[in-house]
Write an enzyme that holds these catalytic residues in place. Sequence first.
Site, short mmCIF file in Angstrom:
data_model
loop_
_atom_site.label_atom_id
_atom_site.label_comp_id
_atom_site.label_asym_id
_atom_site.label_seq_id
_atom_site.Cartn_x
_atom_site.Cartn_y
_atom_site.Cartn_z
N ALA A 127 23.91 34.88 39.91
CA ALA A 127 25.24 34.89 39.30
C ALA A 127 25.52 36.26 38.70
O ALA A 127 25.16 36.53 37.55
CB ALA A 127 25.34 33.79 38.24
N GLU A 130 31.98 38.24 38.77
CA GLU A 130 32.89 37.63 37.79
C GLU A 130 34.32 37.74 38.30
O GLU A 130 34.59 38.47 39.26
CB GLU A 130 32.75 38.35 36.45
N PRO A 131 35.25 37.03 37.66
CA PRO A 131 36.65 37.13 38.09
C PRO A 131 37.16 38.56 38.14
O PRO A 131 37.99 38.91 38.99
CB PRO A 131 37.40 36.29 37.05
N SER A 135 32.19 43.78 43.56
CA SER A 135 31.33 44.90 43.98
C SER A 135 31.07 45.86 42.83
O SER A 135 30.06 46.56 42.81
CB SER A 135 31.98 45.64 45.15
N GLU A 246 19.83 42.03 50.46
CA GLU A 246 20.98 41.17 50.71
C GLU A 246 21.84 41.69 51.85
O GLU A 246 22.30 40.93 52.71
CB GLU A 246 21.81 41.06 49.42
N GLN A 340 40.70 34.48 70.92
CA GLN A 340 41.82 34.77 71.82
C GLN A 340 41.53 34.21 73.22
O GLN A 340 42.40 33.59 73.84
CB GLN A 340 42.02 36.29 71.90
#
Length: 381
Positions: A127, A130-131, A135, A246, A340
Amino acid sequence: MTPSPFFSEELQQFRASVRRFVETEVRPHAAAWEADGLVPRAVLRRMGELGFLGVRYPEEYGGSHLDTLATVVLAEELGRSGFGGFAVTVLVHTDMASPHLARFGTAEQRARYMPGVVSGETITAVAVTEPGAGSDVAGLKTRAERRGNGWVLTGSKMFITNGVHGDLYFVAARTDPAAKGSRGISMFIVEAGTPGFAVGRALDKMGWRSSDTAELVFDGCHLPADALLGQENRGFYQVMENFQNERIVLGAMAMGEAARAIELTLAYVKDRPAFGGVLWDKQAIRQRLAARAAEVEAARQLVYHAAWLDAHGHDCVKEVSMVKAHCGELVNRVMYDCQQFHGGFGYIRDSEIERMARDARIQAIGGGATEVMLEEVAKRM
């Protein structure tokens, strides 16, 4: 599976084992997981039994003690499942969250939690976002204050994978309010059910539907002194160090997704009647699919090269940033063309290519947006 100079016979066998698991135990059931919005715990424990959740961890915890190349094999094959939500549920646990504990935890912390992490009994989440801080990790505002013989955590987190059904959370918080930017951030271990910690809401996403994603709220969350993970005020650097892993993982997963999309589309256009033949007879379609296949193969080799550099201890921030930027954009270009060429069927909800196209969109955003990754590359040019 084409032999590769990057992979030993052991890793080739590992790839075959993961692929077999995906074919027999994931694809037949994963559509139901999409509808339910989560990957069943029994599936994660099964992966623990098979040794898939402890690839990089020491044998003392039940792991295999392999390197970054093994991580890439796992991520690529999970990406090939065609179910991005399933893949990221696993990979956040194995390679984005739990490495914080494995790398920076004390011996006591590792002994307490790592066996459950490797077995699949303890599912982890990280975690940081945040809002108002994605990045830009240095911009986070969640804070941890010393209180008696412990800490009090206050703030919120957003877009947290495994956030609803996780057991163990590694949370970034500001511990020195006077420090600016990247200074004064620390990491903490928070167990599910800790008073003052709650899931604010489960988030309804465009894709990755079988991956539970949450907003987390910390409202006077009391933590013991030994909840500190790593060094106080060094959490930013811990997060940055793990971002390397990651981003390699996300790149490998994206290439698995792209390869699966090309495989599906090739089968479709070779069978789809059109204008007195099949779509594959049309030069424009053949050549565009061939071009995308070449681009995916080139990107895959970039992923393998970056993983090899990381496994051998080389500085590879530039190469890993290239992986994240390039693969995140490429998988979306591949999905665009593949959808497509499926025509109207590619737009029908829950057709495989429709789902994969939705799942792929986040690859250019999560784990470091393309624009941020290109800045990291530019700094090192």
